[in-house]
Design a protein around this motif. Sequence first.
Motif, PDB file in Angstrom:
ATOM      1  N   MET A  15      33.621  26.533  42.785  1.00  0.00           N
ATOM      2  CA  MET A  15      33.321  27.996  42.691  1.00  0.00           C
ATOM      3  C   MET A  15      33.978  28.681  43.735  1.00  0.00           C
ATOM      4  N   VAL A  16      34.387  28.148  45.023  1.00  0.00           N
ATOM      5  CA  VAL A  16      35.122  28.857  46.014  1.00  0.00           C
ATOM      6  C   VAL A  16      36.349  28.607  45.688  1.00  0.00           C
ATOM      7  N   MET A  17      36.869  27.464  45.096  1.00  0.00           N
ATOM      8  CA  MET A  17      38.309  27.275  44.670  1.00  0.00           C
ATOM      9  C   MET A  17      38.909  28.584  43.595  1.00  0.00           C
ATOM     10  N   ALA A  18      37.762  28.512  42.520  1.00  0.00           N
ATOM     11  CA  ALA A  18      38.204  29.451  41.371  1.00  0.00           C
ATOM     12  C   ALA A  18      38.206  30.962  41.983  1.00  0.00           C
ATOM     13  N   THR A  19      37.029  31.274  42.607  1.00  0.00           N
ATOM     14  CA  THR A  19      36.897  32.778  43.147  1.00  0.00           C
ATOM     15  C   THR A  19      38.068  32.834  44.111  1.00  0.00           C
ATOM     16  N   GLY A  20      38.385  32.162  44.914  1.00  0.00           N
ATOM     17  CA  GLY A  20      39.612  32.308  46.096  1.00  0.00           C
ATOM     18  C   GLY A  20      41.059  32.638  45.415  1.00  0.00           C
ATOM     19  N   ILE A  21      41.291  31.559  44.240  1.00  0.00           N
ATOM     20  CA  ILE A  21      42.553  31.826  43.613  1.00  0.00           C
ATOM     21  C   ILE A  21      42.736  33.015  42.932  1.00  0.00           C
ATOM     22  N   VAL A  22      41.477  33.350  42.268  1.00  0.00           N
ATOM     23  CA  VAL A  22      41.701  34.615  41.383  1.00  0.00           C
ATOM     24  C   VAL A  22      41.728  35.743  42.268  1.00  0.00           C
ATOM     25  N   SER A  23      41.157  35.815  43.254  1.00  0.00           N
ATOM     26  CA  SER A  23      41.214  36.746  44.401  1.00  0.00           C
ATOM     27  C   SER A  23      42.770  36.803  44.677  1.00  0.00           C
ATOM     28  N   LEU A  24      43.535  35.711  45.180  1.00  0.00           N
ATOM     29  CA  LEU A  24      44.891  35.497  45.668  1.00  0.00           C
ATOM     30  C   LEU A  24      45.805  36.065  44.745  1.00  0.00           C
ATOM     31  N   ALA A  25      45.415  35.770  43.388  1.00  0.00           N
ATOM     32  CA  ALA A  25      46.404  36.251  42.323  1.00  0.00           C
ATOM     33  C   ALA A  25      46.232  37.797  42.041  1.00  0.00           C
ATOM     34  N   ALA A  26      45.112  38.379  42.152  1.00  0.00           N
ATOM     35  CA  ALA A  26      44.860  39.783  41.972  1.00  0.00           C
ATOM     36  C   ALA A  26      45.515  40.499  43.135  1.00  0.00           C
ATOM     37  N   LEU A  28      48.388  39.388  45.043  1.00  0.00           N
ATOM     38  CA  LEU A  28      49.585  39.313  44.674  1.00  0.00           C
ATOM     39  C   LEU A  28      50.266  40.367  43.553  1.00  0.00           C
ATOM     40  N   LEU A  29      49.409  40.576  42.821  1.00  0.00           N
ATOM     41  CA  LEU A  29      49.767  41.344  41.520  1.00  0.00           C
ATOM     42  C   LEU A  29      49.324  42.776  41.659  1.00  0.00           C
ATOM     43  N   GLU A  30      48.914  43.205  43.327  1.00  0.00           N
ATOM     44  CA  GLU A  30      48.546  44.365  43.486  1.00  0.00           C
ATOM     45  C   GLU A  30      47.297  44.998  43.030  1.00  0.00           C
ATOM     46  N   MET A  31      46.380  44.220  42.820  1.00  0.00           N
ATOM     47  CA  MET A  31      44.937  44.662  42.506  1.00  0.00           C
ATOM     48  C   MET A  31      43.865  44.415  43.387  1.00  0.00           C
ATOM     49  N   ARG A  32      44.020  45.271  44.726  1.00  0.00           N
ATOM     50  CA  ARG A  32      43.763  44.941  45.929  1.00  0.00           C
ATOM     51  C   ARG A  32      42.323  44.858  46.246  1.00  0.00           C
ATOM     52  N   SER A  33      41.799  45.927  45.345  1.00  0.00           N
ATOM     53  CA  SER A  33      39.990  46.196  45.390  1.00  0.00           C
ATOM     54  C   SER A  33      39.421  44.806  44.799  1.00  0.00           C
ATOM     55  N   VAL A  34      39.918  44.348  43.911  1.00  0.00           N
ATOM     56  CA  VAL A  34      39.547  43.280  42.982  1.00  0.00           C
ATOM     57  C   VAL A  34      39.593  42.004  44.037  1.00  0.00           C
ATOM     58  N   ALA A  35      40.804  41.907  44.768  1.00  0.00           N
ATOM     59  CA  ALA A  35      40.780  41.028  45.386  1.00  0.00           C
ATOM     60  C   ALA A  35      40.008  40.930  46.934  1.00  0.00           C
ATOM     61  N   ARG A  36      39.910  42.264  47.313  1.00  0.00           N
ATOM     62  CA  ARG A  36      38.873  41.969  48.490  1.00  0.00           C
ATOM     63  C   ARG A  36      37.423  41.728  47.970  1.00  0.00           C
ATOM     64  N   ALA A  37      37.154  42.424  47.194  1.00  0.00           N
ATOM     65  CA  ALA A  37      35.651  42.341  46.524  1.00  0.00           C
ATOM     66  C   ALA A  37      35.453  40.631  46.410  1.00  0.00           C
ATOM     67  N   LEU A  38      36.254  39.903  45.642  1.00  0.00           N
ATOM     68  CA  LEU A  38      36.141  38.393  45.612  1.00  0.00           C
ATOM     69  C   LEU A  38      36.479  37.495  46.815  1.00  0.00           C
ATOM     70  N   PHE A  39      37.055  38.182  47.782  1.00  0.00           N
ATOM     71  CA  PHE A  39      37.230  37.676  49.104  1.00  0.00           C
ATOM     72  C   PHE A  39      36.077  37.722  49.664  1.00  0.00           C
ATOM     73  N   VAL A 316      46.754  36.613  35.195  1.00  0.00           N
ATOM     74  CA  VAL A 316      45.828  37.077  36.042  1.00  0.00           C
ATOM     75  C   VAL A 316      44.710  37.900  35.414  1.00  0.00           C
ATOM     76  N   TYR A 317      44.803  38.416  34.217  1.00  0.00           N
ATOM     77  CA  TYR A 317      43.811  39.036  33.351  1.00  0.00           C
ATOM     78  C   TYR A 317      42.937  37.802  32.616  1.00  0.00           C
ATOM     79  N   ILE A 318      43.690  36.832  32.394  1.00  0.00           N
ATOM     80  CA  ILE A 318      42.939  35.462  31.645  1.00  0.00           C
ATOM     81  C   ILE A 318      42.082  35.163  32.638  1.00  0.00           C
TER      82      ILE A 318
END
Length: 343
Positions: A15-26, A28-39, A316-318
């Motif tokens: 769960m940490v792996m999945a949440t973390g990598i989706v956050s990092l992908a977001a 890198l693709l300038e989805m900063r608010s999503v990345a921060r919330a998931l972090f 990243v959306y998938i």
Amino acid sequence: MVAQLAGLSPAYFGMVMATGIVSLAAHLLEMRSVARALFLLNCVVYIVLWFLTILRVVRYPRRLFDDLIDHLRGPGFFTSVAATCILGSQFVLLEGEYRIAMVLWGGAAVLWIGLTYAIFTGFTVKKDKPPLHQGISGAWLLAVVATQSIAVLGALLAAHIEQPGRLEMNFLVLSMWLWGGMLYIWMMSLIFYRYTFFPFSPSDLSPPYWINMGAMAISTLAGSLLILNGHDAPFLLSLLPFIKGFTVFYWATGTWWIPMLLLLGVWRHGYRRFPLRYDPLYWGAVFPLGMYATCTHRMIEAMGFEFLGFLPELFVYIALAAWITVFAGFARYLLRHVNAFRF
């Protein structure tokens, strides 16, 4: 509740792996608010999971040891290594907290050494062993993911270490990257043999088979970061053609797996009507999707493959959709059990 703790899946750090990598992908693709919330969510989940794991060690050491040397459940412990490194990568890229990331990297390295030799020594010397088709699954490739996650975080930290430590860190990263690749070849040969020469039922196709692709994706990411670090270590410059070739090889192999895994998923849930319900192992299917977006973005940055630019934006959306779906299943599962305990 006690029974739930005793049987806690060692793969729950997925769960940490999945949440973390989706956050990092977001990120890198300038989805900063999503990345921060998931972090922020990931920090909470990571702490809670370690609390439950330590509690399980104290109260049920025998159950944990049995899981450790179990051919199907044992490899799930490697998710703790990968989760620690991915959280460390979030601290580097989202927060610039290199000291915290270094502590997490050191802890992950100690975990990796302990788990690698404990699990595989246990598999080797235990008296009663399952046959190949009952004892191996895609979860074994979590050992590859754990190895490459140390390489990834090490490569990110190497750029912020003074010489000569930077040179030594890059050499360690290169060594881990090569070891992870060799480990994948060993394990994938057995898994593919099991695929094609033994009977296969829908229950055998568990979600960790997506790690077939995820292990190659994180290997691509580690190789791309080595290329980007090439100016910091002369030996990396001399090996650049080799590193670039194998990075593309890993990416192409991971890409090949995507249609294959989709077809097998359709066969499992569509043709054979296997029920689709929440299982902590499904986090192992979200992680590769986010990792594919991340690794492709980094490979484009390292090697100038701009014509592949549509892939990170698509995946990243998938990955986000997959994460939301599994998290919704987790929330329903948690709510159902809380209500059961209450009444």
